[in-house]
Design an enzyme around this catalytic site. Structure first.
Site, PDB file in Angstrom:
ATOM      1  N   GLY A 156      33.187  82.747 144.469  1.00 53.52           N
ATOM      2  CA  GLY A 156      31.745  82.929 144.539  1.00 53.52           C
ATOM      3  C   GLY A 156      31.198  83.106 145.933  1.00 53.52           C
ATOM      4  N   GLU A 172      39.335  80.156 145.391  1.00 56.74           N
ATOM      5  CA  GLU A 172      39.883  81.340 144.721  1.00 56.74           C
ATOM      6  C   GLU A 172      38.900  82.505 144.744  1.00 56.74           C
ATOM      7  OE1 GLU A 172      40.288  79.605 140.610  1.00 56.74           O
ATOM      8  OE2 GLU A 172      38.328  80.570 140.500  1.00 56.74           O
ATOM      9  N   PRO A 173      38.615  83.007 145.933  1.00 60.62           N
ATOM     10  CA  PRO A 173      37.660  84.118 146.017  1.00 60.62           C
ATOM     11  C   PRO A 173      38.262  85.428 145.518  1.00 60.62           C
ATOM     12  CG  PRO A 173      38.346  83.390 148.218  1.00 60.62           C
ATOM     13  CD  PRO A 173      39.138  82.606 147.244  1.00 60.62           C
ATOM     14  N   ARG A 176      35.734  88.728 144.900  1.00 58.09           N
ATOM     15  CA  ARG A 176      34.827  89.690 145.505  1.00 58.09           C
ATOM     16  C   ARG A 176      34.778  89.577 147.033  1.00 58.09           C
ATOM     17  NH1 ARG A 176      30.409  91.709 143.400  1.00 58.09           N
ATOM     18  NH2 ARG A 176      30.261  90.103 141.821  1.00 58.09           N
ATOM     19  N   TYR A 201      24.151  95.432 136.639  1.00 53.90           N
ATOM     20  CA  TYR A 201      23.527  94.260 137.272  1.00 53.90           C
ATOM     21  C   TYR A 201      22.320  94.615 138.130  1.00 53.90           C
ATOM     22  CZ  TYR A 201      28.358  92.574 136.614  1.00 53.90           C
ATOM     23  OH  TYR A 201      29.575  92.254 136.121  1.00 53.90           O
ATOM     24  N   CYS A 221      25.862 111.092 130.715  1.00 56.67           N
ATOM     25  CA  CYS A 221      24.737 111.355 129.839  1.00 56.67           C
ATOM     26  C   CYS A 221      24.060 110.050 129.436  1.00 56.67           C
ATOM     27  CB  CYS A 221      25.247 112.107 128.616  1.00 56.67           C
ATOM     28  SG  CYS A 221      23.924 112.928 127.766  1.00 56.67           S
ATOM     29  N   TYR A 274      35.148  94.806 141.653  1.00 54.96           N
ATOM     30  CA  TYR A 274      34.515  95.146 140.385  1.00 54.96           C
ATOM     31  C   TYR A 274      34.049  96.596 140.361  1.00 54.96           C
ATOM     32  CZ  TYR A 274      34.877  90.173 140.156  1.00 54.96           C
ATOM     33  OH  TYR A 274      35.381  88.899 140.192  1.00 54.96           O
TER      34      TYR A 274
END
Ligand code: ASP
Ligand code: MG
Length: 862
Positions: A707, A743-744, A746, A786, A813, A842
């Site tokens: 996080g 445990e990163p 991102r 998001y 589309c 991601y």
């Protein structure tokens, strides 16, 4: 009033601006510039930095025996600045020093200071400072006349004014005053005068309240009909939040008087709230500027161009608010209840700020600035008010306000922002009738965090980015710093990236050097003994190999991920893998245990239903830490809303199961979310896990999750990773028995990846310009999913000026297929390479074949 308009400009400089010789050079050059433009200059300034505070201490603690050392220090500070400015301060200030000593002797003798004496003493700060200022400018510019403000700022008595307010926070008139204008015209073209002071109808010295120099400057501007009022201070303008608390706060280039009033009144300390009305009355524009950075234009406040667009412009907070809650005693509907209740407030001189009413309760807030005497009268007041209702006083709360225009019409857009209130108790909500202000009163401790969250969601993700200027951190950066650290890796490796795109279609490109740099940040956390890479963020082979070679472990959320690690690294130590499935089928746990990896349970169901499988095993447990730091209701809310983790209210049951099945709990794990910028967060998690560990016994490892927030675009703040380490070290010192893991995902890879794609077509639909590129949400779904805002640039035209606002869209589309909205962009052409930054996490892993379009491929550079 243009007929009265002279060619005066009023410049006001605050204490920190007038306390160094470097700043005085800047002031002289600004005055010179105004003169060259044909203006006359009225320079209003404050006392030297810290002087008003010291003088106030003298009147507040008159019987302290260190009054004279204080006087000496005050004198020294003036002599020192005088010397640096090359003016003969000793001679110049001889009379003032004498007066200062006389007044302080008087105070010492009597042991107290009447309001009259207080005003005389506090005024000395401004009187002395302006004498130095005038002498310096006289030397530099050959012309500067010292003017005594008390001859021009004549104060008037408000109805019901107390003695204190008449003398210590006095007010003057805001009409044009020909006498003052004539006097300054005679003294001009450059006059130097004091802020903060004036005189009453008996010609006695009074002051205008702390911070009153802004107000003085506004009075002068009104009285002489100035063309402009410039407030020079230590920040480069007014911001979308307090920049000291929110470094990603954005400069507000332009504000209407109403907006500025609202922001100043609700807690921004840039401009005194009383300084706006006098300027507004005469339509005098106010420019807020920064003495340290005179090249910046700051904030302009005027009636011009204040369009009608609905927008939140700033988030402000006022601390130390007091609430008085009045609960009905059945007499609610009776005529006159409110009148009776408010009469009690009036009787005790309490000024009410916000009011909110319901069937059975009326709650009001007291503004701390105006109710300093509350604690003195509290008991009697509560007793008197108690005759009409049940009274509760709630203290240490803060008022957080959304400020802008027509906020009512955009409340529905604020939906996701309001999610932050799930975790916070809201005591009072109030919407101003003028629709410029929407205020929540929350627990004081929560306010800063709440402001940061709201700022992120409401301002930084607003579709109206053109209303906001650069961030505070961008503005305050030194030039060389920008060059050294500011240029992203993809700017430096631009040629290499363009080359990749010569022979390839849309591509994700990962820079291994940058991956290593971020890996180093995690490995440098002294308190952390082991880092695992959460591979769901990006499962590219080269990236996995990089982490393996650096000694990282892997956090895997599916058996597929576990298998992939063993495929790539057959000799991998299984204990370097943490398998953390969620609602996975029984077979995955079976396979995980067989492979010997660390298996994590995040539910008690497997223990209840498949006890044989786990009998005698060593396991990790994932705990739901809840939100908001440990209150019971909060834990429940967290447990109910998030599908992850074992809620703490199941702890007793868990203990039984662990004992019955002879399980040894090797580690506890928690992960509270992603994109966290609060450096205390991991330590908070550690504390919660420690409490659980104490109850379970035998726990060796606390995995504090990932996080770690990154900067997704130029407007966001960075996580202070050094602070994370500091707070974890403190925890480690107190609890050395644990190994701490993180445990990163991102954090380690996001910055290292970019998505490159070529321009296909351009389209102009009235106001709105579209730049189409070869791939869209099928490659990169974060903006659509998001509302993520990633920096996007035209890499082929990186040096071209941005001269238009565009939407960057893909070929899918779906009308949600927008990669960036409202972006400042240069003129673009078919074939230009567009770069979407921070797409390393991601990105590819969430891409799809939607519309049967191949998503972007992956490439690696070093
Ligand atoms: N010197 C005064 C104070 O510190 C007035 C001002 O600086 O605006 O309150
Ligand atoms: Mg000030």
């Amino acid at each position: 009033m243009s007929s009265e308009r002279s060619n005066w400009i009023v410049l006001k400089f605050g204490g920190s601006s007038v306390s160094s010789p470097e700043n005085w050079q800047k002031i002289a050059s600004e005055v010179q510039k105004r003169q060259n433009e044909g203006y006359k200059v009225c320079l209003v300034h404050s006392a030297l930095s810290g002087i008003s505070n010291t003088l106030e201490e003298i009147v507040e603690h008159p019987s302290d025996n260190n009054l004279f050392p204080k006087v000496e220090r005050i004198k020294e500070q003036h002599l020192e600045l005088g010397q640096k400015l090359g003016v003969a301060a000793k001679e110049l200030l001889a009379e003032d020093f004498e007066e200062l000593e006389h007044i302080v002797k008087g105070i010492e003798l009597i042991g107290e200071a009447s309001y009259r004496v207080q005003a005389r003493l506090l005024a000395m700060g401004e009187l002395m400072a302006t004498k130095l200022g005038a002498a310096y400018l006289n030397q530099k510019l050959d012309t500067a006349e010292w003017v005594d403000a008390r001859n021009h700022i004549k104060t008037v008595v408000r109805k019901n004014a107390t003695e204190r307010s008449r003398i210590i926070s006095a007010v003057s008139t805001t009409d044009y005053d020909a006498t003052v204008a004539d006097a300054l015209d005679k003294a001009g073209p450059v006059v130097v005068t004091q802020g903060f002071i004036g005189s009453d109808s008996e010609d006695k010295t009074v002051i205008l309240g702390r911070g009153g120099s802004d107000v003085s400057a506004a009075y002068f501007a009104a009285k002489i009909g100035a063309e402009r009022l410039e407030i020079w201070t230590d920040v480069p303008g007014m911001f979308s939040a307090n920049p000291h608390a929110v470094p990603s706060a954005r400069l507000l280039n332009h504000l209407s008087y109403e907006e500025a009033q609202e922001i100043a009144t609700n807690g921004a300390h840039v401009l005194h709230p009383r300084s706006i009305m006098p300027a507004r009355k005469h339509g005098i524009p106010i420019h807020v500027r920064c003495t340290l950075k005179p090249e910046l234009t700051g904030t302009v406040i005027s009636s011009e161009g204040s369009d009608d667009e609905a927008i939140v412009k700033a988030i402000a907070v006022r601390d130390d608010v007091i609430l008085v809650s009045m609960e009905s005693l059945g007499m609610w509907q009776e005529v006159g209840f409110l009148a009776d209740a408010f009469e009690v407030f009036k009787h005790y001189g309490l000024s009410i700020d916000l009011v909110s009413t319901s069937q059975s309760n009326v709650t009001v807030s007291l503004d701390p600035g105006l109710n300093e005497h509350f604690q003195d009268i509290r008991e009697e007041f509560v007793e008197d008010l108690g005759n009409f209702c049940k009274v509760e006083v709630i203290e240490s709360v803060s008022a957080v306000s959304l400020l802008g225009r027509r906020i009512r019409t955009i409340l529905h857009q604020l939906g996701s922002a309001f999610e932050v209130f799930q975790e916070h108790q809201v005591y009072l909500v109030s919407q101003a009738a003028n629709d410029l202000n929407f205020t929540f009163v929350v627990e004081g401790e929560q306010a800063d965090r709440l402001v940061r969250q709201l700022h992120e969601q409401v301002i930084l993700q607003s579709g109206k980015q053109h209303s906001f200027g650069p961030t505070w951190s961008q503005l305050m950066k030194e030039e060389d710093e920008v060059e050294e650290n500011g240029e992203p890796w993809w700017g430096k490796k631009r040629e290499q990236l363009l080359k990749v795109m010569k022979d390839n279609g849309s591509s994700y490109v990962y820079d291994i050097d940058t991956v290593k740099r971020y890996a180093g940040l995690i490995q440098n956390l002294d308190a952390v003994s082991f880092g695992l890479y959460a591979m769901k963020a990006n499962a590219n082979d080269d990236i996995l190999k990089t982490f393996e070679s650096l000694g990282f472990g892997f956090e895997c959320v599916s058996i597929g991920e576990v298998r992939k690690i063993f495929d790539l690294f057959p000799d991998m130590d299984p204990k370097k893998i943490l398998f953390t499935p969620n609602f996975a089928p029984r077979s995955e746990y079976e396979e995980g245990l067989k492979l010997g990896v660390n298996v994590t349970l995040d539910n008690i169901y497997p223990l209840q239903k498949w006890p044989k499988l786990f009998k005698g095993e060593e396991l990790f447990l994932r705990i739901d830490p809840g939100h908001g730091g440990g209150h019971h209701e909060h834990v429940k809310t967290g447990g109910v809303q998030s599908k992850f983790g074992i809620p703490r209210f199941e702890l007793d049951e868990l203990k039984e199961l662990v004992k019955d099945h002879e399980i040894s709990v090797k580690g506890l794990h928690a992960h509270i979310g992603s994109g966290i910028k609060d450096p205390q967060s991991w330590k908070d998690t550690a504390v919660i896990l420690h409490n659980v560990a104490e109850q379970l016994g035998g726990v060796e490892i606390l995995d504090l999750g990932g996080g770690f927030g990154i900067q997704e675009n130029e407007t966001q703040a960075n996580l202070d990773i050094g602070e994370v380490d500091k707070s974890l070290q403190k925890f480690k010192e107190a609890h050395p028995q644990y190994d701490l893991w993180v445990e990163p995902g991102r954090f380690l890879v996001a910055t290292a990846g970019v998505l490159l794609s070529k321009v296909t077509q351009l389209k102009g639909k009235g106001e709105m310009q579209y730049v189409g590129i070869e791939t869209g949400m099928n490659s990169f779904i974060r903006p659509a999913l998001y509302g993520a805002r990633h920096t996007i640039v035209n890499l082929s035209k990186l040096d071209h000026p941005s001269n238009q606002t565009v939407n960057i869209v893909g070929p899918i589309c779906e009308s949600g297929d927008k990669l960036g909205i409202d972006r400042l962009f240069p003129n673009s052409e078919e074939g230009d390479v567009i770069l979407i930054a921070n797409a390393g996490a991601y990105g590819k892993v969430m891409s799809s074949n939607y519309n049967l379009r191949q998503p972007a491929d992956e490439k690696v550079i070093r």
